[in-house]
Design an enzyme around this catalytic site. Sequence first.
Site, PDB file in Angstrom:
ATOM      1  CG  PHE A   1      -3.984   2.299   6.511  1.00 53.93           C
ATOM      2  CD1 PHE A   1      -3.946   1.741   7.687  1.00 53.93           C
ATOM      3  CD2 PHE A   1      -3.699   2.984   6.400  1.00 53.93           C
ATOM      4  CE1 PHE A   1      -3.482   2.079   8.854  1.00 53.93           C
ATOM      5  CE2 PHE A   1      -3.038   4.012   7.627  1.00 53.93           C
ATOM      6  CZ  PHE A   1      -3.301   3.207   8.769  1.00 53.93           C
TER       7      PHE A   1
ATOM      8  CE  LYS B   1       8.919   1.673  10.418  1.00 52.79           C
ATOM      9  NZ  LYS B   1       8.233   2.015  11.303  1.00 52.79           N
TER      10      LYS B   1
ATOM     11  CD  GLU C   1      -2.670  -0.860   3.024  1.00 52.42           C
ATOM     12  OE1 GLU C   1      -2.668   0.045   3.052  1.00 52.42           O
ATOM     13  OE2 GLU C   1      -3.151  -1.722   3.267  1.00 52.42           O
TER      14      GLU C   1
ATOM     15  CE  LYS D   1       6.026   4.482   6.663  1.00 55.35           C
ATOM     16  NZ  LYS D   1       5.549   5.828   6.115  1.00 55.35           N
TER      17      LYS D   1
ATOM     18  NE  ARG E   1       2.942   5.958  15.570  1.00 56.83           N
ATOM     19  CZ  ARG E   1       3.764   4.981  17.175  1.00 56.83           C
ATOM     20  NH1 ARG E   1       2.685   5.182  18.498  1.00 56.83           N
ATOM     21  NH2 ARG E   1       4.428   4.477  17.420  1.00 56.83           N
TER      22      ARG E   1
HETATM   23  P1  ATP Z   1       5.900   4.039  13.984  1.00 53.69           P
HETATM   24  O1  ATP Z   1       4.185   4.420  13.623  1.00 53.69           O
HETATM   25  O2  ATP Z   1       5.915   1.927  13.136  1.00 53.69           O
HETATM   26  O3  ATP Z   1       6.614   3.654  15.363  1.00 53.69           O
HETATM   27  P2  ATP Z   1       7.264   5.970  12.777  1.00 53.69           P
HETATM   28  O4  ATP Z   1       5.998   6.965  13.634  1.00 53.69           O
HETATM   29  O5  ATP Z   1       8.188   6.227  12.679  1.00 53.69           O
HETATM   30  O6  ATP Z   1       6.329   4.829  13.201  1.00 53.69           O
HETATM   31  P3  ATP Z   1       6.576   5.150  10.447  1.00 53.69           P
HETATM   32  O7  ATP Z   1       8.120   4.713  10.844  1.00 53.69           O
HETATM   33  O8  ATP Z   1       6.829   6.577   9.110  1.00 53.69           O
HETATM   34  O9  ATP Z   1       6.164   6.001  11.426  1.00 53.69           O
HETATM   35  O10 ATP Z   1       5.509   4.317   9.728  1.00 53.69           O
HETATM   36  C1  ATP Z   1       4.238   3.664  10.625  1.00 53.69           C
HETATM   37  C2  ATP Z   1       3.613   5.560   9.860  1.00 53.69           C
HETATM   38  O11 ATP Z   1       2.848   5.230   8.350  1.00 53.69           O
HETATM   39  C3  ATP Z   1       1.810   4.877  10.199  1.00 53.69           C
HETATM   40  O12 ATP Z   1       1.843   4.694  11.390  1.00 53.69           O
HETATM   41  C4  ATP Z   1       0.775   5.672   9.226  1.00 53.69           C
HETATM   42  O13 ATP Z   1       1.041   6.669   9.910  1.00 53.69           O
HETATM   43  C5  ATP Z   1       1.369   5.255   8.250  1.00 53.69           C
HETATM   44  N1  ATP Z   1       0.700   4.864   6.818  1.00 53.69           N
HETATM   45  C6  ATP Z   1       0.793   5.365   6.056  1.00 53.69           C
HETATM   46  N2  ATP Z   1       0.209   5.180   5.001  1.00 53.69           N
HETATM   47  C7  ATP Z   1      -0.375   3.793   5.734  1.00 53.69           C
HETATM   48  C8  ATP Z   1      -0.749   2.442   5.138  1.00 53.69           C
HETATM   49  N3  ATP Z   1      -0.793   2.526   4.210  1.00 53.69           N
HETATM   50  N4  ATP Z   1      -1.107   1.082   6.229  1.00 53.69           N
HETATM   51  C9  ATP Z   1      -0.354   1.130   7.445  1.00 53.69           C
HETATM   52  N5  ATP Z   1       0.042   3.187   8.055  1.00 53.69           N
HETATM   53  C10 ATP Z   1       0.904   3.939   6.792  1.00 53.69           C
END
Ligand code: ATP
Length: 601
Positions: free
Chosen positions: A355, A439, A264, A266, A286
């Site tokens: 999502f 991711k 998907e 991101k 979050r």
């Molecule tokens: P984490 O949330 O894993 O602790 P982080 O806050 O640094 O790490 P990212 O590493 O950027 O966040 O990756 C997770 C985030 O990606 C999710 O919390 C969500 O907000 C975002 N995201 C965007 N698109 C999607 C998607 N299609 N499915 C799930 N999450 C998504």
Amino acid sequence: MSQSDLPYSVLVEFYEKIESTSSRLAMTDYLVALFKKTPVEVLDKVVYLTQGQLRPDYEGVELGVAEKLTLRAISKATGVPLKTVEELYKKVGDPGLVAEQLLSRPKQATGLLGFIGQEGLKHELTISQVYSSLMKIALATGEGSQDTKVNTLAGLLSDAKPKEARYIVRTVTGRLRLGIADMTILDALAVAFTGSKAAREVVERAYTKRPDLGFIAKELASNGLEAIKAIKIEVGVPVLPMLAERLSDPAEILEKLGGQCLAEYKYDGERVQAHKKDERVWLFSRRLENITHHYPDVVNFVSMLKAEEAVVEGEIVAYNSDTGEMLPFQELMHRRRKYDVDKAMKEYPVRVYLFDIIYLDGQELIEKPLPERRKILESIVPAGSEDILLSKARLVDNAKDLLLFFEEAISEGCEGVMCKSVSGQSVYQMGARGWLWIKFKRDYRMEMTDTVDLVVVGAFHGRGKRAGTYGALLMAAYDPQSDTFKTVCKVGTGFTDEDLANLPKLLEPYRIPHRHPRVVSRIEADVWFVPAVVLEIIGAEITLSPLHTCALGKVEPESGLAIRFPRFTGRYRFDKKPEQATTEAELMEMYKSQRKTALQQ
Ligand code: ATP
């Protein structure tokens, strides 16, 4: 004091012990002892107060009384002039210690305490009293609320012993930082009310569904472990979000996910857990803060879901309403302004890409595999909406396709892709970081430092403010070898109102009913032009993309070069013929020599 209350001094004793220990085990033991001593009626309050809070985070009940008001309350309670209180604060730096010191002094006749000044004459403060005063302080809003806060706090401090005052003040000012993790409290609850840590897993599971430590504590103490097991997801109460692991090799990702996955986009926005119950909508971040008031538009979109009750997850993304382009996360942050939400809403419109779905009309969906959840989600998203959409997703089973999808996502302004398991076990793991979601992001970003001159080869109709003119232009670089123009980006940003008004007139002489034979494009434009007009363009970086044809297959087998976040600089290069535009070879050179900037992880 009734049997169903607890002296506040017991909590104060606990605070002191916690402050003097550096062992987590000791911390847990102190908590267990405190919880055992606490009558069940006030157990939830005691649990919140151990964390310096009054309610779980997601309810947004905030203390955080400003220091100025706190000092005023201390002055009022002690009869010490405000100036003296402020001077002492400057010296000591902790308003809690200021209150404690001043309350330990012989009292002045002018304070609220009057002549009573003897400790012995004070009645004992209880948890319920402290809690309800703190609540009154937290909930006071609007006109006169500052006075309410000062008077209530002064009243409370007049009844407090010096040490109690220390912790009351630290609590109201948000300085009670004992650093007790939620997990430590769960450990302590399991030991205190089931006799061993064995029940910890059950308690933790309930907590992921209902992250309200006060509620869990009270339920466990009064109704036991079976009641904890029976805790259900409740609309209006956020669940802990599922988190992803990270890998940077497509082949490895696929291997981890059993050979195929749902990839998907991101999106680069803010994660939102949206709850809907009939007419009511809640939005949680979050970190489970209630962010409903920041996004009245999103509330509106969510209310359009075809369900009576639903809990869904998605990403809120800022976009350019004229061009439809997605904007980076920083743009979205303007929406977190406290004031003028309506203005911010108009200036920074957003969309939601959903999502996942966690709950629908009385049914928890967390145990269902992702493909099933996605289907259910699909069925409740209103058809044709441009505001609330499904995340762009593709089922992939080979590294090449995954990489192409990733590049496409990046060139469209996303951060990368989320690769999700589609196996029968692909449940929604609340609060867990696991290998069901992986991711795939970049470790670095390139930096485009120079402008390029590109040729207008097509255009897309504008909407809204841009109705009647073009929303975006399809831009191409020149390839002298094949004498063709190959696309690099769609640009809709950087045009003034005057530019926009003039574009149709400017381009009209070149308009043709089909793609020009010298234009190579994988994108279908609404309007095509003879390559003629050259514009100066800058972008954030040059990336790879399967959507564009410039240098297609020359850097990577099935990708071309694309400009991410392109913008018109304002310079029309009428001095250039289209054949004098930036060439494919020049763009390849620029791509290779871009400076890499490490991305924060
Ligand atoms: P984490 O949330 O894993 O602790 P982080 O806050 O640094 O790490 P990212 O590493 O950027 O966040 O990756 C997770 C985030 O990606 C999710 O919390 C969500 O907000 C975002 N995201 C965007 N698109 C999607 C998607 N299609 N499915 C799930 N999450 C998504």
